[in-house]
Enzyme design. Structure first.
Site, mmCIF file in Angstrom:
data_model
loop_
_atom_site.group_PDB
_atom_site.id
_atom_site.type_symbol
_atom_site.label_atom_id
_atom_site.label_comp_id
_atom_site.label_asym_id
_atom_site.label_seq_id
_atom_site.Cartn_x
_atom_site.Cartn_y
_atom_site.Cartn_z
ATOM 1 N N ARG A 84 -0.369 -2.386 -6.458
ATOM 2 C CA ARG A 84 -0.704 -3.481 -5.538
ATOM 3 C C ARG A 84 -1.657 -4.477 -6.220
ATOM 4 O O ARG A 84 -1.468 -5.691 -6.132
ATOM 5 C CB ARG A 84 -1.342 -2.890 -4.279
ATOM 6 N N LYS A 130 -2.288 -2.170 7.869
ATOM 7 C CA LYS A 130 -3.470 -1.587 8.506
ATOM 8 C C LYS A 130 -3.590 -2.066 9.945
ATOM 9 O O LYS A 130 -3.341 -3.226 10.245
ATOM 10 C CB LYS A 130 -4.739 -1.982 7.731
ATOM 11 N N HIS A 151 -4.235 -9.353 3.857
ATOM 12 C CA HIS A 151 -5.692 -9.383 3.966
ATOM 13 C C HIS A 151 -6.107 -10.277 5.130
ATOM 14 O O HIS A 151 -5.613 -11.405 5.250
ATOM 15 C CB HIS A 151 -6.321 -9.927 2.685
ATOM 16 N N HIS A 201 -2.307 2.442 -5.623
ATOM 17 C CA HIS A 201 -2.906 1.145 -5.306
ATOM 18 C C HIS A 201 -2.960 0.227 -6.526
ATOM 19 O O HIS A 201 -3.054 -1.002 -6.388
ATOM 20 C CB HIS A 201 -4.318 1.350 -4.743
ATOM 21 N N ARG A 222 0.860 -1.174 0.000
ATOM 22 C CA ARG A 222 0.000 0.000 0.000
ATOM 23 C C ARG A 222 0.901 1.230 0.000
ATOM 24 O O ARG A 222 2.045 1.176 0.459
ATOM 25 C CB ARG A 222 -0.892 0.029 1.246
ATOM 26 N N TYR A 253 -9.319 -10.979 -6.974
ATOM 27 C CA TYR A 253 -8.345 -11.056 -8.062
ATOM 28 C C TYR A 253 -8.614 -12.228 -9.001
ATOM 29 O O TYR A 253 -8.188 -12.215 -10.148
ATOM 30 C CB TYR A 253 -6.929 -11.125 -7.489
#
Length: 298
Positions: free
Chosen positions: A247, A172, A270, A244, A148, A279
Site C-alpha cells: 500500500r 475502515k 484517508h 501494508h 489494506r 508520502y
C-alpha cells in the site's frame, strides 16, 4: 459504573457513533483493560468516574517501563479518547488526562519497495503450487489498488466493476470507496476466477468471497503476511516488510510519477490529507521536481 461496563459502553460508542472497525476498537479498549488490570493488581479500588490524574500517571509511569515512546504516546491518546467519551456522555465533568503530555516522537516514515523489488517479490511466487496463481493475483491487486490487507481478504466478486475499471472497497469504519484497477490486475483476477476459483467449492457465506483458501473459506491476515515474507526470503530481501508495504509502495510510486496528492488520498481512503502527506516525505525528489517544473524562476 465499573470498568467492565464502562469499557463495553465505550466499545458500543466507537462502533455505532464513530463507525470504527473491530481491530481499531480492540486497539482502543486493550489499553483500558490494562489500566483496569493495573488497578486490580495494585488494590486500587476506583471507578472510571472517580479516577484522577495522579492514579493515571502512576499507570502510565508503570507502563512506560515496558513500552517505547511511540507506544506510550498511543496509550495516552487512547486514554484521552476514553475520558473524552465519559465527559461527552456526562458521566464526568472533567478529563483527568488533559494535563498529561505524551512523549515527543518523530514521524515514522513507512517502508516502501522499489518497482524492481515489487516485480521480484511477485516473480518469486511458485506458480506450480496450487495456490500460486491466487497468491500472485492477491499481490498484483494489493499493489494495483493500494489496498489494506483487511480490504483484500474481504473483497467480493460482486465488488468488481471491470467494465467501468473500478473495484468497490469496504475500508475502515465500513466506509465504501471506489478504486481504479489497472488492466493487468484485472486480467490476473479474471484468470484466477475462470481457471482456478471455478474448481473450488466455497463454504457457506463465502460464495461471493473473491480469494478463498483450500477449505473454501476466506483468507486471514496472517496467511497474507506469511506468503509475502516467504517470497521476501526467496529473493533475499533484507527490508522488514508486511502487506501494508504494498500500500505504501503504491502511493509512493504514484506520487513519484506525478499523481495528485488529493487523488491518492481518495484512492487510499484517508479521511485527512495530512495522513497522505507522509508520502511526500518519502521521496524528496518529488518536491524538487515540483519546484523545477512550476516555479516562475525555473
Amino acid at each position: 459504573m465499573n470498568w467492565n461496563i464502562a469499557i463495553k459502553d465505550y466499545q458500543t460508542f466507537l462502533k455505532i457513533e464513530r463507525g470504527l472497525s473491530i481491530n481499531t476498537i480492540n486497539s482502543y479498549t486493550n489499553d483500558l483493560e490494562k489500566l483496569s488490570k493495573f488497578l486490580s493488581e495494585n488494590e486500587i479500588s476506583i471507578s472510571p468516574i472517580a479516577i484522577d490524574e495522579t492514579v493515571i500517571q502512576q499507570f502510565i509511569y508503570d507502563a512506560a517501563k515496558k513500552i517505547n515512546a511511540r507506544s506510550q504516546a498511543r496509550l495516552i491518546s487512547g486514554l484521552k479518547s476514553f475520558f473524552e467519551y465519559l465527559v461527552f456522555e456526562d458521566y464526568r465533568k472533567t478529563n483527568p488526562t488533559d494535563l498529561i503530555e505524551a512523549p515527543k516522537i518523530g514521524r515514522k516514515l513507512p517502508d516502501t519497495l522499489s518497482e524492481e523489488e515489487i516485480d521480484a517479490l511477485i516473480g518469486a511466487i511458485d506458480l506450480s503450487h496450487p495456490q500460486g496463481e491466487r497468491n500472485r493475483t492477491i499481490l498484483e491487486t494489493m499493489y494495483s489498488c493500494g489496498l489494506r490487507v483487511s480490504e483484500v481478504i474481504t473483497l467480493k466478486i460482486s465488488d468488481l466493476f471491470f467494465d467501468e475499471g473500478f473495484i468497490r472497497v469496504l475500508g475502515k469504519g465500513n466506509k465504501e470507496r471506489f478504486v481504479p484497477i489497472h488492466t493487468q490486475a484485472q486480467k490476473f483476477i479474471q484468470s484466477y476466477i475462470n481457471v482456478i476459483r471455478i474448481h473450488e467449492k466455497p463454504q457457506k457465506n463465502h460464495e461471493d468471497t473473491l480469494f478463498l483458501n483450500r477449505r473454501g473459506k476466506g483468507l486471514t491476515r496472517q496467511m497474507i503476511f506469511m506468503m509475502i515474507n516467504e517470497n521476501a526470503t526467496k529473493i533475499n530481501l533484507k527490508k522488514k516488510i508486511s502487506p501494508h508495504t504494498f500500500r505504501h509502495s503504491f502511493a509512493t510510486h504514484l506520487l513519484k510519477y506525478g499523481a495528485d496528492l488529493r487523488a491518492i488520498q481518495q484512492m487510499l481512503g484517508h479521511e485527512s490529507i495530512t495522513t497522505t502527506e507522509i508520502y511526500v516525505h518519502l521521496d524528496k525528489s518529488y518536491l524538487r521536481e515540483v519546484v523545477e517544473t512550476y516555479h516562475p524562476r525555473r
